[in-house]
Design a protein around this motif. Structure first.
Motif: not given
Lengths: 347, 275
Positions: A202, A206, A208-215, B76-77, B80, B88, B94, B97, B108, B173
């Motif tokens: 991830a 991307r 930046i979106s990985a971060e918003v998704l909780g990473i 942000p994480p 989440a 978005f 991704f 994947m 995650h 999520m």
């Protein structure tokens, strides 16, 4: 043609080798790896060990660059950290190799984490340049920290010993190097069945979106650097036992580029790619040498005339791969497999 | 519903890029279990608002509260993890994947597998992955009717399916507030109706609160409980869909005032600007 592969549980569907055929091939491969040293002479055992060491280092770099998308030109330097760690532990403490190798990995991981810090701010080419700094700084340390590294003279490493037997030939050392390589490859493959591997991919695709998704990027980018360096460190440790002398010149920047080339030729972001690429890059020059040797009896001037050409052919092969198969050898392998699965139909 | 304290509350949010105020004192509540829609002309600040809520932009002022707790200092994480899940506008799947892995990725923040567990795929790693696979299959993939593509690489999917996979990932999520950025943009009538049905079902079945940005007025007015209208970074109206629809200021923002003389004056002004 393969009609379908029915699975009865999620576990079966998530398995590393998800069909009986695959498991049988893998068993056959392991058997071949066990039998290989008995069939091969010292020269091929030597090459097999070297290839396995390179596979470990390349797989580490593949985790970092191929899967996490962080370009690094420091892999050889981290190998150096591992090699020096083993050299020092052997000479000063005399601890056994199965203790030294993990410690070599950990020392390299620590160095990798520090030099991975710029990755939080910069990406791509800029990060590649920042990691070159790792190469230069570590080289400087190896060459100038006389009291520890013995400067440019380097350190001689006693052979690894197991139950009183000195593992001083490629044939004997093969029994350490190859199992370690197989275990580390299985570990890398497992990684990408879990959230850790998904986080890496991830971040590559991307961030930046990985971060918003909780990473959290900080944590996983540094984890990736640490892990890649751990692989380099273990590879470096094995390298030290294999060549038995470690000097600052053993791990030049060109070696880092070699690993980068290996994963590009093999296929970035696939475990198979790291294996095929490193084996290709290690063996092709040797195979070309053999070919030149083979024509020597009928054409006595061959060695003189063709030896320089060998390097050119090697370079041309790499360029050819980049142009005709940018996804690397792993993609060629995948296509071949698919063709067999579909036979007698075509895609 | 008005009696419930809001699950998400945006309070006086102000966001500036240089000298431009993208958001100017935006405030609205999101009632638990509601479908709240944010509408407004292009450039009104809707996506900026989403980005500020998910912590991607740092607002200059104001506050975002989740169940009364200010989350302005959270990264942000961490947001989440609190249950702010989003999709978005320009699909952020991704591409390296498969559909299944993309969906699993959403979980995650709620998993604990560390590096060592992962390398050995043993104990916690295996247990967590198996639980996740079962839940993703039985609650999400089944529900969104995407079982035929679970092993497909996301790049090969149609636009409508990609949007649905993004929704699936947001569901993985463990959302409490599901933030959908233009869930039906670029979809045809049928796909739009499918998506509207999924959104309604998600609320019913999962008890999730939905906050969405959308241009499709038909859908917004059909399924929303509360509509917030943004224009030039300010809230110009909010309330029930039918009240908002009748609000003259909203009509002016969308269609112009309807006054012909006013329109002539604007065209003349534009023409002078161009000259």
């Amino acid at each position: 043609m393969r009609i379908a592969s029915a699975k009865e549980s999620y576990a079966a569907d998530e398995a590393l080798f998800d069909s009986a055929v695959q498991r049988r091939w893998f068993a056959a491969l392991l058997a071949a790896l066990v039998l290989f040293p008995f069939a091969a002479d010292q020269y091929w055992a030597f090459l097999a060990c070297l290839a396995a060491i390179n596979v470990i280092a390349a797989t580490g770099l593949n985790i970092l660059t191929g899967y996490t998308g962080l370009v690094s030109l420091g892999q050889a330097a981290f190998m150096g950290v591992g090699a020096y760690t083993v050299a020092l532990l052997e000479n000063r403490l005399g601890t056994p190799f199965f203790v030294n190798l993990p410690l070599a990995g950990l020392a390299a991981a620590a160095a990798g984490t520090v030099f991975g810090l710029p990755s939080l701010r910069v990406k791509g080419l800029y990060l590649a340049i920042a990691t070159i700094a790792a190469s230069f700084i570590l080289h400087f340390v190896f060459a100038n920290w006389d009291s520890v590294t013995n400067g440019v003279r380097g350190i001689t490493v006693p052979p690894a010993t197991l139950a009183g037997i000195a593992l001083d030939t490629p044939f004997k050392l093969y029994w350490v190097i190859m199992p370690v390589a197989v275990l580390m490859l299985l570990g890398a493959a497992n990684l990408f069945r879990t959230r850790v591997g998904r986080a890496f991919i991830a971040i590559r695709d991307r961030d930046i979106s990985a971060e918003v998704l909780g990473i959290p990027l900080l944590r996983w980018k540094l984890t990736s650097f640490a892990l890649a360096s751990f692989y380099a460190g273990v590879a470096g440790g094995l390298w030290a036992y294999f060549f038995r002398v470690v000097t600052p010149e053993s791990f030049p920047l060109i070696l880092s580029i070699f690993f980068l080339a290996a994963i590009i030729v093999g296929g970035m972001g696939t475990i198979l790619g790291g294996i095929l690429g490193a084996v290709f890059m290690t063996l092709v020059p040797e195979v070309l040498k053999l070919l030149v040797g083979a024509v020597a009896p009928v054409w006595p001037d061959a060695v003189v005339l063709l030896s320089p050409v060998r390097t050119v052919v090697f370079g041309a092969l790499i360029v050819g791969f980049l142009i005709f198969e940018p996804q690397g050898l792993a993609e060629m392998w995948r296509r071949t497999r698919r063709a067999f699965h579909l036979w007698p139909f075509r895609t | 519903m008005a009696a419930d304290s809001p699950i998400l509350e945006v309070d006086g949010l102000t966001l500036a890029f240089g000298g431009v105020l993208a958001l100017n004192g935006v405030s609205f509540p999101v009632a638990p279990g509601s479908i709240t829609s944010v509408i407004g002309p292009n450039g009104a600040g809707k996506t900026s608002l989403f980005n500020a809520i998910s912590g991607f932009y740092r607002p200059r002022g104001g506050s975002v509260r989740v169940e009364g707790r200010a989350i302005d200092r959270l990264h942000p994480p961490e947001r989440a993890r609190l249950g702010l899940a989003r999709t978005f506008q320009n699909i952020a799947l991704f591409r390296g994947m498969t559909v299944l892995d993309n969906i699993k990725l959403g979980r995650h923040a709620h998993m604990r597998t560390g590096l060592l567990d992962a390398l050995f795929y043993f104990g916690r790693a295996r247990r967590e992955e198996m639980e996740l696979r079962r839940e993703v299959e039985e609650r999400i993939i089944d529900f969104l009717e995407i079982d035929h593509i679970r092993k497909a690489p996301v790049g090969s999917l149609s636009y409508g399916l990609q949007k649905r996979v993004e929704l699936a990932r947001a569901l993985a999520m463990r959302p409490r507030v599901l933030m959908l950025d233009e869930p039906v943009a670029g979809m045809n009538r049928e796909e739009t109706e499918d998506m509207a049905r999924f959104i309604l079902d998600v609320r019913e079945e999962w008890g999730v609160t939905v906050l969405m940005v959308e241009h499709d007025m038909g859908m917004v007015m059909d399924i929303s409980d509360h509509v917030v209208v943004l224009n030039f970074g300010q809230v110009i109206a909010q309330g029930l869909p039918r009240d908002v629809q009748a609000n003259p200021e909203v009509i002016a923002a969308y269609l112009g005032s309807g006054n012909v003389d006013d329109l002539r004056r604007r065209f003349a002004a534009d023409a002078r600007k161009v000259a």
